[in-house]
Enzyme design. Sequence first.
Site, PDB file in Angstrom:
ATOM      1  N   CYS A 180      94.131  14.263  46.171  1.00  0.00           N
ATOM      2  CA  CYS A 180      93.384  13.229  45.449  1.00  0.00           C
ATOM      3  C   CYS A 180      93.708  11.843  46.001  1.00  0.00           C
ATOM      4  O   CYS A 180      94.880  11.517  46.257  1.00  0.00           O
ATOM      5  CB  CYS A 180      93.716  13.289  43.956  1.00  0.00           C
ATOM      6  SG  CYS A 180      92.958  11.986  42.970  1.00  0.00           S
TER       7      CYS A 180
ATOM      8  N   CYS B 298      74.143   4.451  25.548  1.00  0.00           N
ATOM      9  CA  CYS B 298      73.773   4.127  24.169  1.00  0.00           C
ATOM     10  C   CYS B 298      72.423   3.424  24.119  1.00  0.00           C
ATOM     11  O   CYS B 298      71.691   3.550  23.136  1.00  0.00           O
ATOM     12  CB  CYS B 298      74.846   3.238  23.539  1.00  0.00           C
ATOM     13  SG  CYS B 298      76.475   3.997  23.471  1.00  0.00           S
TER      14      CYS B 298
ATOM     15  N   CYS C  35      94.426  13.160  37.235  1.00  0.00           N
ATOM     16  CA  CYS C  35      93.833  11.867  36.916  1.00  0.00           C
ATOM     17  C   CYS C  35      92.324  12.036  36.766  1.00  0.00           C
ATOM     18  O   CYS C  35      91.781  13.129  36.954  1.00  0.00           O
ATOM     19  CB  CYS C  35      94.179  10.828  37.986  1.00  0.00           C
ATOM     20  SG  CYS C  35      93.213  10.987  39.517  1.00  0.00           S
TER      21      CYS C  35
ATOM     22  N   CYS D  53      95.878  10.126  42.787  1.00  0.00           N
ATOM     23  CA  CYS D  53      97.165  10.633  42.300  1.00  0.00           C
ATOM     24  C   CYS D  53      97.766  11.686  43.220  1.00  0.00           C
ATOM     25  O   CYS D  53      98.743  12.344  42.851  1.00  0.00           O
ATOM     26  CB  CYS D  53      97.014  11.185  40.883  1.00  0.00           C
ATOM     27  SG  CYS D  53      96.082  12.740  40.782  1.00  0.00           S
TER      28      CYS D  53
END
Length: 342
Positions: free
Chosen positions: A247, A188, A171, A250
């Site tokens: 984790c 951006c 993940c 996951c």
Amino acid sequence: MNDPEHQDRYSRQTRFAPIGSDGQARISAGHAVVVGCGALGAAIAEQLARAGVGRLTLIDRDFVEASNLQRQALYTEDDAQQARPKAVAAARRLKDINSGIVITPVVADVRAGNVRELLRGADVVLDGTDTFQTRHLLNEACCAARVPWIYGACVGAYGCSVAIVPGRTPCLRCVQSELPAPGDTPTCDTVGIIAPAVQMVAAWQVAEALKVLSGHPEALRPDLWAADVWAGKFQRLDVSRWRDPTCAVCGDAPTFPLLSAPDDVAVTLCGRDAVQVTLPTAPDLNVLARTLGPALLLSNEYLVRWRDGERVATCFRDGRVIVQGVNDAAGARAVCARWLGG
């Protein structure tokens, strides 16, 4: 699916052997959720609509601005002038492109308190967001619901993408164990972006989504792809062995730390010189517009905008207020208190 017009519309796609007519039928019955309708999300949504995805849910918290038009291909100058919510403006344009699919715009901020409901029923989720906090929240929600999702990001001339399939691939938390702090990564707004990088990443993401929707998840690539379209450099990183059994998302005993955390009532919008505040009670927009007097800049069915000195505030129907011209929660709350009470 037996309608001749329908068959003709997607004939070039069904002639592509890995999809075929059976795959197109699955695509037409599928439900894709696009989270974030900025440059990347708008490009993703258009490709999915043209591909005939049966149900398309578009989620975005923001409105169209003039600075978006350079790269966010679904929007027009009128959308910016009217400050239309991006999800609404995108849905309007896409309905003109493909009237045969169901498109649902959702003007909302994705938070721990609503993300499960927003993603309910999705066959695949596509990332068009611009913050790692939201991406990691999507990662947790998709892993908890066992829904594939396609990560994507772009800035400057650079972009990257990887498919995440709960129970099969690492993940996002496995790949990126810690969330970058705000301001630690370019945006951006700080380094700019060019449209070719956006379209490149959107194409990568939609290709993976079509594999899922057409019934070919085994074809998903195990690599994280990255490229700089200006420098002409391409990288592929095999992350298939990066799955961490410990984790928190996951692993063998997931705790889903972001899903279980309380929602922030004030969020700094990275690179925007703006802060979003969530009010305890959403105001009546019609009443708000009448009380603002000469400070009122714009009012429509989705939002009300007004000026407070050098600051500009936009209040949405769900009780969110984006205050531009501030960089701290206290300043944003002060604007809200001055005009909305509390």
